[in-house]
Design a protein around this motif. Structure first.
Motif, PDB file in Angstrom:
ATOM      1  N   SER A  41      -5.611  -1.952  -6.457  1.00  0.00           N
ATOM      2  CA  SER A  41      -4.199  -2.303  -6.618  1.00  0.00           C
ATOM      3  C   SER A  41      -3.309  -1.086  -6.428  1.00  0.00           C
ATOM      4  CB  SER A  41      -3.965  -2.895  -8.008  1.00  0.00           C
ATOM      5  OG  SER A  41      -4.315  -1.960  -9.012  1.00  0.00           O
ATOM      6  N   ASP A  42      -2.079  -1.326  -6.011  1.00  0.00           N
ATOM      7  CA  ASP A  42      -1.156  -0.230  -5.746  1.00  0.00           C
ATOM      8  C   ASP A  42      -0.777   0.551  -7.005  1.00  0.00           C
ATOM      9  OD1 ASP A  42      -1.089  -0.597  -3.037  1.00  0.00           O
ATOM     10  OD2 ASP A  42       0.683  -1.878  -3.050  1.00  0.00           O
ATOM     11  N   LEU A  53      -3.677 -11.528  -7.802  1.00  0.00           N
ATOM     12  CA  LEU A  53      -3.420 -11.095  -6.429  1.00  0.00           C
ATOM     13  C   LEU A  53      -4.704 -10.790  -5.671  1.00  0.00           C
ATOM     14  CD1 LEU A  53      -1.279 -10.253  -4.303  1.00  0.00           C
ATOM     15  CD2 LEU A  53      -1.367  -7.954  -5.281  1.00  0.00           C
ATOM     16  N   LEU A  54      -5.641 -10.141  -6.326  1.00  0.00           N
ATOM     17  CA  LEU A  54      -6.830  -9.638  -5.635  1.00  0.00           C
ATOM     18  C   LEU A  54      -8.056 -10.532  -5.771  1.00  0.00           C
ATOM     19  CD1 LEU A  54      -6.483  -5.878  -6.614  1.00  0.00           C
ATOM     20  CD2 LEU A  54      -5.909  -6.916  -4.420  1.00  0.00           C
ATOM     21  N   CYS A  55      -8.091 -11.362  -6.820  1.00  0.00           N
ATOM     22  CA  CYS A  55      -9.299 -12.161  -7.071  1.00  0.00           C
ATOM     23  C   CYS A  55      -9.054 -13.659  -7.091  1.00  0.00           C
ATOM     24  CB  CYS A  55      -9.934 -11.741  -8.399  1.00  0.00           C
ATOM     25  SG  CYS A  55     -10.471 -10.029  -8.454  1.00  0.00           S
ATOM     26  N   GLY A  56      -7.797 -14.074  -6.991  1.00  0.00           N
ATOM     27  CA  GLY A  56      -7.512 -15.500  -6.948  1.00  0.00           C
ATOM     28  C   GLY A  56      -7.134 -16.095  -8.293  1.00  0.00           C
ATOM     29  N   VAL A  57      -6.737 -17.367  -8.251  1.00  0.00           N
ATOM     30  CA  VAL A  57      -6.196 -18.041  -9.420  1.00  0.00           C
ATOM     31  C   VAL A  57      -7.223 -18.252 -10.539  1.00  0.00           C
ATOM     32  CG1 VAL A  57      -5.132 -20.188 -10.237  1.00  0.00           C
ATOM     33  CG2 VAL A  57      -4.347 -19.133  -8.114  1.00  0.00           C
ATOM     34  N   ARG A 195       4.411   5.243 -13.655  1.00  0.00           N
ATOM     35  CA  ARG A 195       4.389   4.633 -12.330  1.00  0.00           C
ATOM     36  C   ARG A 195       3.346   5.327 -11.486  1.00  0.00           C
ATOM     37  NH1 ARG A 195       9.577   3.796  -8.279  1.00  0.00           N
ATOM     38  NH2 ARG A 195       8.522   2.472  -6.765  1.00  0.00           N
ATOM     39  N   LYS A 196       2.253   4.619 -11.258  1.00  0.00           N
ATOM     40  CA  LYS A 196       1.138   5.205 -10.507  1.00  0.00           C
ATOM     41  C   LYS A 196       0.894   4.380  -9.254  1.00  0.00           C
ATOM     42  CE  LYS A 196      -1.146   6.939 -14.656  1.00  0.00           C
ATOM     43  NZ  LYS A 196      -2.378   6.892 -15.465  1.00  0.00           N
ATOM     44  N   GLU A 197       1.220   4.922  -8.133  1.00  0.00           N
ATOM     45  CA  GLU A 197       0.979   4.244  -6.876  1.00  0.00           C
ATOM     46  C   GLU A 197       0.186   5.137  -5.960  1.00  0.00           C
ATOM     47  OE1 GLU A 197       4.554   2.967  -5.138  1.00  0.00           O
ATOM     48  OE2 GLU A 197       4.990   1.448  -6.649  1.00  0.00           O
ATOM     49  N   ARG A 198      -0.566   4.521  -5.079  1.00  0.00           N
ATOM     50  CA  ARG A 198      -1.331   5.304  -4.126  1.00  0.00           C
ATOM     51  C   ARG A 198      -0.401   5.944  -3.105  1.00  0.00           C
ATOM     52  NH1 ARG A 198      -5.748   0.912  -2.480  1.00  0.00           N
ATOM     53  NH2 ARG A 198      -4.095  -0.470  -3.167  1.00  0.00           N
ATOM     54  N   GLU A 206      -4.808   1.190   4.841  1.00  0.00           N
ATOM     55  CA  GLU A 206      -5.532  -0.001   4.421  1.00  0.00           C
ATOM     56  C   GLU A 206      -4.933  -1.276   4.975  1.00  0.00           C
ATOM     57  OE1 GLU A 206      -5.676   0.136   0.223  1.00  0.00           O
ATOM     58  OE2 GLU A 206      -7.074   1.807   0.141  1.00  0.00           O
ATOM     59  N   LEU A 207      -3.722  -1.205   5.546  1.00  0.00           N
ATOM     60  CA  LEU A 207      -3.060  -2.408   6.065  1.00  0.00           C
ATOM     61  C   LEU A 207      -3.712  -2.898   7.342  1.00  0.00           C
ATOM     62  CD1 LEU A 207       0.666  -1.474   5.449  1.00  0.00           C
ATOM     63  CD2 LEU A 207      -0.779  -2.955   4.098  1.00  0.00           C
TER      64      LEU A 207
END
Length: 207
Positions: A41-42, A53-57, A195-198, A206-207
């Motif tokens: 995650s960002d 977001l990453l693993c689904g509902v 606030r920790k973002e890559r 990665e896009l």
């Protein structure tokens, strides 16, 4: 030597703190879906939103339910044996949120405390329905007056919730609950300040 009457308070505060430190949003995706939520995650946050977001509902709902429950359960159980009117009960309210924020059982990689805060506040029903204030603030600043990004929205919501809970609960003579809600707000705000973002180059690659 510590007086015995304080032991129940320490027990429930300690139990809530340790249960709050169990990061289901980090453990379950890693074990059941093979995803490292913090790494992928960002914002590196082991929270339910990133699990959705990453693993689904389905996985997101499971993790969300467990994060709510780990806040709800220790406070709800503590009410059966402790006096909620005592100021010491504020520590019981804040303990699961603090444990989640610090991530003591996850190498001190904690979360943003939103779901756990809702769980803690829901456990105060029927003594207080203050959880509805937090829900109303999130709905208002997500739909009527849209504040972005989510980090800023949450800081605003918890700041207003802290002020509102102190006013509403102290007016009703529920000082212990007011102090607990204020502590929950302060912990959540401090967690959202980080606030920790890559780095942009890594995200682009990665896009």
């Amino acid at each position: 030597m510590m007086r015995e009457e304080y032991l129940p308070w320490l027990f429930w505060a300690g139990a809530g703190f340790l249960l709050g430190g169990v990061m289901f949003c980090d453990i379950l995706p890693r074990r059941l879906a093979g995803r490292d939520i913090r790494q992928d995650s960002d914002d590196h946050n082991p929270g339910a939103a990133n699990v959705f977001l990453l693993c689904g509902v389905p996985m997101g709902l499971l993790c969300l339910a467990l994060d709510l429950l780990k806040g709800f359960l220790p406070v709800w159980l503590a009410k059966s044996s402790l006096d909620v009117r005592s100021l010491l009960f504020a520590g019981v309210i804040a303990a699961p949120v603090l444990g989640h924020g610090l991530g003591v059982l996850n190498h001190f990689h904690g979360g943003k405390c939103i779901a756990t805060s809702f769980g803690v506040l829901a456990a105060l029903i029927p003594e207080s329905w203050i959880v509805l204030v937090l829900a109303a603030l999130y709905i208002f600043f997500s739909t009527v007056v849209r504040v972005r990004p989510m980090r800023v929205r949450s800081m605003l919501v918890f700041a207003l919730f802290g002020l509102s809970s102190v006013w509403l609960l102290t007016s009703a003579g529920k000082d212990s609950l007011a102090l607990g809600c204020l502590a929950v707000s302060a912990i959540a705000m401090l967690r959202h300040r980080e606030r920790k973002e890559r780095p942009a180059r890594q995200r682009t690659a990665e896009l």
